[in-house]
Design a protein around this motif. Structure first.
Motif, PDB file in Angstrom:
ATOM      1  N   PHE A   1       6.999   5.708   1.137  1.00  0.00           N
ATOM      2  CA  PHE A   1       5.790   5.165   2.533  1.00  0.00           C
ATOM      3  C   PHE A   1       5.187   3.869   2.255  1.00  0.00           C
TER       4      PHE A   1
ATOM      5  N   LEU B   1      -1.479  11.660   1.967  1.00  0.00           N
ATOM      6  CA  LEU B   1      -2.345  10.579   3.041  1.00  0.00           C
ATOM      7  C   LEU B   1      -3.429  10.646   3.085  1.00  0.00           C
TER       8      LEU B   1
ATOM      9  N   SER C   1      -3.967   2.716   3.801  1.00  0.00           N
ATOM     10  CA  SER C   1      -3.882   3.316   4.335  1.00  0.00           C
ATOM     11  C   SER C   1      -2.426   3.381   4.649  1.00  0.00           C
TER      12      SER C   1
ATOM     13  N   THR D   1       1.315   5.565   5.699  1.00  0.00           N
ATOM     14  CA  THR D   1       2.696   5.434   6.814  1.00  0.00           C
ATOM     15  C   THR D   1       3.921   5.682   6.205  1.00  0.00           C
TER      16      THR D   1
ATOM     17  N   PRO E   1       6.149   4.269  13.115  1.00  0.00           N
ATOM     18  CA  PRO E   1       5.099   4.415  12.302  1.00  0.00           C
ATOM     19  C   PRO E   1       5.243   3.123  11.849  1.00  0.00           C
TER      20      PRO E   1
ATOM     21  N   LEU F   1       2.453  -0.075  11.238  1.00  0.00           N
ATOM     22  CA  LEU F   1       1.739  -0.319  10.812  1.00  0.00           C
ATOM     23  C   LEU F   1       1.728  -2.204  10.084  1.00  0.00           C
TER      24      LEU F   1
END
Length: 736
Positions: free
Chosen positions: A39, A90, A99, A101, A107, A111
């Motif tokens: 991530f 998440l 946060s 993603t 994505p 971000l």
């Protein structure tokens, strides 16, 4: 243990969408094991954020391990999707103020764009209003006694306060949010003293503005406050840029594959399919200007291929029959037909992506040490600031707050916590551009202590294909027979035959049969039978000096094949010797071949005919004598000795990527990357020590001045922000 890149079949939709997990998840323990997902995390501002995120995730059911690298803002999560839906992961991050993603290109780019835009706005607001506040404060600094009217002075102070409000509410928001998260999680990260210093300075200045005759005195520090925030945001902007550049390099490789491939069918037709639909054994045609959708071998055609994205080499590489090609490289001219060998997540390009993700998600040991030092340091600073404020309250109450604020600001551990990650991340990016991908960032530190470099021979020091050294004949024209041999060799897949292939037309041969362990047999246009292969099979009276033969009846061509050193082997080994390293050659090949390679490369210490057990025993013996060993091998036959070495570097492409057993992978196959890595590792250690020393010396020099009341908040803010900028910019020297 094999890495299965596809998600396990039958994964329940309530746990997570298997197709959603596939692009950023691997299954290292097999289809029924845990998943490892990558991530990108938004909102990370310091090293303490790593601990907060990791603690929050480890509290969730099904999470076995979480590792966050704050320098690259990457999270590696080892978890069980069957127990924990992705949405809950998440949500768990969001609950602690971050946060995230999945690390898939689109994505992740979105971000980063949002994070960069917001950071730029915060910096712009702080910088622009800082200049306005400084302009309002200037008259008070330059005016002589009685030159500035009291009402005008008060008006300028009020204007400064109004302009400081957006800086506090918007630009400084990340510091307050970060400090709150750290305190709530029981951590004392660097955001705590920063936020405390900012808050105390603003409150004290506001109190002095509203009540100039009160206990807080009449001095205001809105100019120092806004400058401090702007400079600190500028330092973080540099760090953010370095982190984003590393992510963009990853995406350049990940996005290099085409969206469609032309698959050739058995009936002569072709079809356009998605790369995910390709299977091992398929044949694909790649037109000029197109990217290869899979790894494979050239079946027909020849031309130039640009592999710069994968190897860093801008010069195109010639490709002909039997040569390997890798997914993501660009076909420069002429169509090529390729036999697919590896597809999807098993391709070289996707393997590189996984290795880079693994390296950037890892927290180096030095980084963890800095985290612990920063936490203890912060606690000490808070106590020191409190003691300084109380002491000055008894000496001169009007200056107590200013001294406490100066101590808080000047001792902020920003430089300390940025020192290690900035150096490690920059160095790993520099090595990646040279074609050496680190899977373990701590290998850089271990590489500094290496005194011996041990090389495998075949595929490491030598090219991965044999070269024709000389040829001679008995009963025929040697050159004419060689031309025939090259033509027949194009029909064989044996490595010895590939050494002869030069793109000649292979037509005219019939009844072609390849016999394992012997060679290839075929008839020419006149019906005469010819053989290419083992000398004893081709002729009843073989020449003992030959390794390969071609002939029919009394006509025989004898050929001597040998491995050639890699193009840059001499230069690379000379550079390693110049760095003070001892070189050894350790091979399982025959003594004659190893001796020839050792003599060609001027390697004094060599061992031939070594089995894997023998190699391991020799390595253990060298280590027992105090040698720190860097092992460079092909990553397949040398697995035991690679695993036992102090530092491990695997050559080439293919199966090594799936295993990722080594500390680094030399995807460029250029040996000059090795001395460059040693040199860069030593430079990285020097830069890291410089950064830590600077942070320590800066605090040792400035804390006494702050305690003595000789360091105003403005100077403290400039010094603290400058120290953060110094360590980031000093680390950027490693990128050269």
């Amino acid at each position: 243990m094999a890495v299965v890149s596809a998600p396990p079949p039958g994964l329940h939709a309530a746990d997570a969408d298997a197709r959603l997990l596939a692009p950023f998840t691997t299954w290292p323990d097999g289809p029924d094991g845990v998943a490892v997902s990558q991530f990108q995390v938004g909102g990370i501002h310091c090293a303490a954020c790593s601990g907060i995120i990791e603690s929050a995730l480890l509290a969730l059911p099904g999470v076995e391990q979480a590792s966050v690298n704050p320098a690259s803002a990457r999270l590696a999560l080892r978890w069980r999707p069957s127990q924990l839906p992705l949405a809950d992961v998440l949500a768990g991050l969001q609950a602690v103020g971050y946060s995230a993603t999945p690390d898939v290109a689109a994505p992740a780019r979105d971000l980063r764009r949002r994070e960069k835009r917001q950071a730029l706005w915060r910096l712009f607001v702080a910088g622009f209003l800082m200049m306005q506040v400084m302009m309002m404060a200037t008259p008070a600094y330059v005016a002589g006694a009685g030159e500035l009217a009291p009402d005008l002075d008060q008006l300028l102070r009020w204007a400064s306060w109004v302009m400081a409000l957006p800086v506090m509410a918007f630009s400084a928001a990340p510091f307050f949010a970060g400090a709150w998260r750290q305190l709530r999680a029981g951590h004392l990260g660097m955001d705590v003293p920063v936020a405390l210093g900012i808050g105390v300075t603003f409150v004290a200045s506001t109190g002095a503005l509203f009540d100039p005759g009160g206990l807080l005195g009449r001095d205001v520090y809105f100019d120092s406050l806004t400058m401090f925030i702007a400079l600190l945001l500028l330092a973080r902007w540099f760090e953010l840029g370095a982190r984003h550049r590393a992510a963009e390099a990853l995406e350049a490789v990940a996005g290099s594959l085409p969206t469609a491939a032309e698959r050739l069918l058995d009936d002569g037709r072709s079809e356009r399919v998605a790369p995910e639909s390709l299977r091992v054994g398929d044949r694909i045609r790649v037109a000029a200007g197109e990217a290869f959708a899979a790894d494979g071998l050239v079946l027909s055609g020849q031309g130039w291929v640009n592999e710069a994205l994968l190897t860093g080499e801008s010069a195109p590489v010639a490709k002909a029959l039997g040569d390997p090609v890798v997914a993501g490289s660009i076909n420069g001219d002429g169509p090529l037909v390729v036999a697919v060998q590896r597809v999807g997540a098993d391709t070289t390009a996707q393997g590189i992506v996984r290795l880079m993700q693994q390296a950037q998600s890892q927290r180096p040991p030095a980084h963890g040490i800095v985290d612990r030092v920063a936490a203890g340091f912060t606690a000490g600073v808070l106590l020191l600031a409190l003691a300084a404020g109380l002491a000055w309250w008894w000496v001169e109450p009007s200056r107590a707050v200013a001294v406490a604020v100066a101590v808080l600001i000047v001792t902020c551990p920003c430089a300390l916590t940025l020192a290690a990650p900035a150096a490690w991340l920059t160095a790993s990016g520099a090595l990646a551009r040279r074609g050496l991908l680190l899977t373990d960032l701590s290998a850089l530190e271990r590489l500094c202590g290496v005194g011996t470099v041990v090389f495998d021979k075949t595929g490491t020091l030598s090219e991965d294909r044999l070269q024709l050294q000389r040829h001679w004949s008995s009963g025929g024209d040697a050159d004419a027979l060689l031309a025939q041999a090259r033509s027949l060799a194009a029909l064989s897949r044996h490595p010895h035959a590939r050494a002869l292939v030069d793109g000649r037309d292979a037509s005219g041969w019939t009844d072609v049969h390849e016999l394992p362990g012997r060679g290839v047999e075929a008839r020419d246009a006149t019906g005469r039978t010819w053989r290419l292969g083992a000398p004893g099979w081709v002729s009843e009276r073989p020449d003992p000096a030959a390794r390969l033969a071609f002939g029919s009846g009394d006509s025989a061509l004898w050929m001597d094949l040998a491995e050639e050193p890699r193009e840059d082997a001499h230069e690379a080994l000379a550079a390693l010797r110049g760095a003070g390293l001892r070189l050894r050659l350790l091979s399982g090949d025959q003594p004659a071949a190893v001796a020839r390679m050792a003599a060609a490369l001027d390697i004094v210490h060599w061992h031939a005919g070594a089995s894997p057990d023998t190699k391991l025993a020799l390595l253990r013996d060298w280590q027992a004598r105090g040698e720190r060993v860097l092992m460079v091998g092909d990553g397949i036959n040398d697995a035991p000795v690679l695993a036992a070495a102090d530092v491990r570097i695997a050559m080439g492409q293919g199966a090594m990527l799936a295993r990722a057993a080594a500390d680094a992978l030399l995807v460029s196959n250029r040996l000059m990357a090795l001395p460059q890595a040693v040199s860069l590792a030593r430079r990285t250690r020097r830069v890291l020590r410089q950064n830590l020393a600077w942070a320590a010396l800066y605090n040792l020099a400035c804390v006494p001045l702050a305690l003595a009341g000789l360091l105003p908040p403005l100077a403290a803010g400039i010094g603290m922000a400058a120290s953060s900028l110094f360590v980031v910019l000093n680390a950027q020297r490693l990128a050269r």
